[in-house]
Design an enzyme around this catalytic site. Structure first.
Site, PDB file in Angstrom:
ATOM      1  N   SER A  37       0.814  -1.220   0.000  1.00 18.99           N
ATOM      2  CA  SER A  37       0.000   0.000   0.000  1.00 18.99           C
ATOM      3  C   SER A  37       0.843   1.263   0.000  1.00 18.99           C
ATOM      4  CB  SER A  37      -0.947   0.006   1.207  1.00 18.99           C
ATOM      5  OG  SER A  37      -0.209   0.013   2.410  1.00 18.99           O
ATOM      6  N   SER A  63      15.567  -6.032   3.303  1.00 13.73           N
ATOM      7  CA  SER A  63      16.427  -5.667   4.444  1.00 13.73           C
ATOM      8  C   SER A  63      16.767  -4.187   4.325  1.00 13.73           C
ATOM      9  CB  SER A  63      17.659  -6.580   4.499  1.00 13.73           C
ATOM     10  OG  SER A  63      18.419  -6.496   3.314  1.00 13.73           O
ATOM     11  N   THR A  65      10.435   7.653   0.339  1.00 17.64           N
ATOM     12  CA  THR A  65       9.111   7.055   0.538  1.00 17.64           C
ATOM     13  C   THR A  65       8.512   7.620   1.827  1.00 17.64           C
ATOM     14  OG1 THR A  65       9.752   5.243   1.977  1.00 17.64           O
ATOM     15  CG2 THR A  65      10.010   4.866  -0.401  1.00 17.64           C
ATOM     16  N   ASP A 120      -1.900  -7.956   9.333  1.00 18.04           N
ATOM     17  CA  ASP A 120      -0.885  -7.435  10.247  1.00 18.04           C
ATOM     18  C   ASP A 120       0.158  -8.526  10.453  1.00 18.04           C
ATOM     19  OD1 ASP A 120       0.688  -6.518  12.297  1.00 18.04           O
ATOM     20  OD2 ASP A 120      -0.986  -5.840  13.541  1.00 18.04           O
TER      21      ASP A 120
HETATM   22  N1  LIG Z   1      12.792   3.992   2.353  1.00 24.57           N
HETATM   23  C1  LIG Z   1      14.069   3.765   2.672  1.00 24.57           C
HETATM   24  O1  LIG Z   1      14.917   4.666   2.623  1.00 24.57           O
HETATM   25  C2  LIG Z   1      14.491   2.388   3.108  1.00 24.57           C
HETATM   26  C3  LIG Z   1      15.876   2.136   3.267  1.00 24.57           C
HETATM   27  C4  LIG Z   1      16.285   0.854   3.617  1.00 24.57           C
HETATM   28  C5  LIG Z   1      15.356  -0.134   3.833  1.00 24.57           C
HETATM   29  N2  LIG Z   1      14.015   0.144   3.704  1.00 24.57           N
HETATM   30  C6  LIG Z   1      13.067  -0.946   3.906  1.00 24.57           C
HETATM   31  O2  LIG Z   1      12.308  -1.097   2.722  1.00 24.57           O
HETATM   32  C7  LIG Z   1      11.007  -1.609   3.036  1.00 24.57           C
HETATM   33  C8  LIG Z   1       9.931  -0.771   2.365  1.00 24.57           C
HETATM   34  O3  LIG Z   1      10.029   0.531   2.890  1.00 24.57           O
HETATM   35  P1  LIG Z   1       9.192   1.764   2.301  1.00 24.57           P
HETATM   36  O4  LIG Z   1      10.133   2.899   2.344  1.00 24.57           O
HETATM   37  O5  LIG Z   1       8.534   1.376   1.035  1.00 24.57           O
HETATM   38  O6  LIG Z   1       8.130   1.941   3.516  1.00 24.57           O
HETATM   39  P2  LIG Z   1       6.631   2.541   3.573  1.00 24.57           P
HETATM   40  O7  LIG Z   1       6.384   3.425   2.407  1.00 24.57           O
HETATM   41  O8  LIG Z   1       6.483   3.093   4.939  1.00 24.57           O
HETATM   42  O9  LIG Z   1       5.721   1.232   3.429  1.00 24.57           O
HETATM   43  C9  LIG Z   1       5.672   0.294   4.457  1.00 24.57           C
HETATM   44  C10 LIG Z   1       4.509  -0.635   4.218  1.00 24.57           C
HETATM   45  O10 LIG Z   1       4.510  -1.651   5.224  1.00 24.57           O
HETATM   46  C11 LIG Z   1       3.187  -1.801   5.736  1.00 24.57           C
HETATM   47  N3  LIG Z   1       3.299  -2.316   7.097  1.00 24.57           N
HETATM   48  C12 LIG Z   1       3.925  -1.759   8.148  1.00 24.57           C
HETATM   49  N4  LIG Z   1       3.823  -2.542   9.234  1.00 24.57           N
HETATM   50  C13 LIG Z   1       3.095  -3.621   8.854  1.00 24.57           C
HETATM   51  C14 LIG Z   1       2.639  -4.781   9.530  1.00 24.57           C
HETATM   52  N5  LIG Z   1       2.868  -4.986  10.843  1.00 24.57           N
HETATM   53  N6  LIG Z   1       1.932  -5.702   8.839  1.00 24.57           N
HETATM   54  C15 LIG Z   1       1.675  -5.503   7.517  1.00 24.57           C
HETATM   55  N7  LIG Z   1       2.066  -4.430   6.817  1.00 24.57           N
HETATM   56  C16 LIG Z   1       2.772  -3.496   7.492  1.00 24.57           C
HETATM   57  C17 LIG Z   1       2.605  -0.393   5.636  1.00 24.57           C
HETATM   58  O11 LIG Z   1       1.184  -0.383   5.625  1.00 24.57           O
HETATM   59  P3  LIG Z   1       0.331  -0.227   7.011  1.00 24.57           P
HETATM   60  O12 LIG Z   1       1.034   0.810   7.837  1.00 24.57           O
HETATM   61  O13 LIG Z   1      -1.033   0.157   6.557  1.00 24.57           O
HETATM   62  O14 LIG Z   1       0.361  -1.582   7.641  1.00 24.57           O
HETATM   63  C18 LIG Z   1       3.154   0.037   4.283  1.00 24.57           C
HETATM   64  O15 LIG Z   1       2.342  -0.495   3.239  1.00 24.57           O
HETATM   65  C19 LIG Z   1      10.950  -1.656   4.566  1.00 24.57           C
HETATM   66  O16 LIG Z   1      11.262  -2.956   5.002  1.00 24.57           O
HETATM   67  C20 LIG Z   1      12.046  -0.686   4.993  1.00 24.57           C
HETATM   68  O17 LIG Z   1      12.563  -0.997   6.288  1.00 24.57           O
HETATM   69  C21 LIG Z   1      13.571   1.392   3.348  1.00 24.57           C
END
Ligand SMILES: NC(=O)c1ccc[n+]([C@@H]2O[C@H](COP(=O)([O-])OP(=O)(O)OC[C@H]3O[C@@H](n4cnc5c(N)ncnc54)[C@H](OP(=O)(O)O)[C@@H]3O)[C@@H](O)[C@H]2O)c1
Length: 245
Positions: A17, A138, A185, A64
């Site tokens: 999402s 990761s 993001t 969840d």
């Molecule tokens: N963005 C960066 O700079 C970055 C860097 C390194 C690693 N990462 C990793 O990349 C991945 C994606 O990150 P993103 O930046 O795309 O994050 P994001 O935009 O915040 O998206 C996170 C998603 O995870 C869902 N979520 C969170 N907790 C959940 C749970 N307990 N059960 C089910 N769904 C859950 C959220 O929806 P709901 O809140 O509605 O559940 C949302 O859809 C993550 O693992 C993050 O740690 C990101």
């Protein structure tokens, strides 16, 4: 050229999402996959559905990752599935120096990024064909930790260990992870708050590629891991050269 087609494939994206997961959903739908995006918030799922143009091949599911019963029930009812992806992370309140770090926030990181993926594999792998795959997310913090990010750094490293072990245990199903660098993001609202843009711009200047990541950069990497039948136990680093600086 890859050896696994997305046309008609069933793909579950937990975290679909928002951010990287949403970009992946868009790309998979464009390739003719049947996509289910899952997350906790019905509002975010509905907004994502509309953002994606409400296509017939898209389903949304409340899930969840911290709740084992929900995961078990989800896979009982999910229909045919070929590939499972998780980009989910709950890092709210977890970026703190140790004196301010609450164990409850740390536990939510572990539950969403380690136990959640473990349970996705436990209940999801039996639903996958031998050619199926699981891809987790990761992150560069495991390699370039920053102050306040100790829990995320540790969980990313643990997840990568899990990927290698599951690649052996679940073979011939394939298990991989993408390790993103800093990507613009919504997660950054939790990490940096009002300093989000300034923090990302400062990193863009330091990175060899001169910019931070876009969600599509990571979606493209996950697409590779899903589609390449010779990739398993792989951690694919897509981070603009962050590990070099
Ligand atoms: N963005 C960066 O700079 C970055 C860097 C390194 C690693 N990462 C990793 O990349 C991945 C994606 O990150 P993103 O930046 O795309 O994050 P994001 O935009 O915040 O998206 C996170 C998603 O995870 C869902 N979520 C969170 N907790 C959940 C749970 N307990 N059960 C089910 N769904 C859950 C959220 O929806 P709901 O809140 O509605 O559940 C949302 O859809 C993550 O693992 C993050 O740690 C990101």
């Amino acid at each position: 050229m890859t050896d696994i087609t997305m046309e008609g494939a069933g793909i579950i994206i937990v975290g679909g999402s928002s951010g990287m997961g949403l970009a992946l959903a868009r790309g998979m739908l464009a390739e003719g996959a049947r996509v289910t995006i899952a997350g906790r918030s019905a509002e975010r799922l509905e907004a994502a559905r509309l953002t994606l143009g409400d296509p017939a091949d898209l389903k949304t599911a409340m899930l969840d990752l911290t709740q084992e019963e929900e995961i078990a029930a989800f896979f009982r009812d999910c229909g045919p599935v070929d590939h499972i992806v998780s980009t989910a992370a709950d890092i709210e309140g977890a970026y703190q120096l140790l004196p301010d770090l609450r164990l409850s926030a740390a536990r939510r990181v572990v539950e969403s990024k380690f136990y959640g993926p473990l349970l996705l594999a436990k209940y999801g792998a039996p639903r996958l064909p031998p050619s199926g795959s699981i891809t987790f997310t990761s992150g560069v913090a495991a390699y370039r930790p920053a102050a306040r990010g100790s829990v995320v750094a540790a969980v990313n490293a643990a997840l990568e260990g899990l990927v290698r072990a599951l690649a052996v245990e679940l073979a011939p199903q394939r298990v991989n992870a993408v390790s993103p660098g800093w990507v613009d993001t919504p997660i950054w609202n939790f990490v940096a708050g009002d300093a989000k843009q300034a923090t990302l711009e400062a990193m863009a200047k330091r990175l060899p590629v001169g910019r931070v990541g876009r969600p599509d950069d990571i979606a493209d990497a996950i697409r590779f891991l899903i589609g390449n039948g010779f990739a398993t136990g792989t951690i694919l680093h897509v981070e603009g050269g962050h590990r070099l600086i």
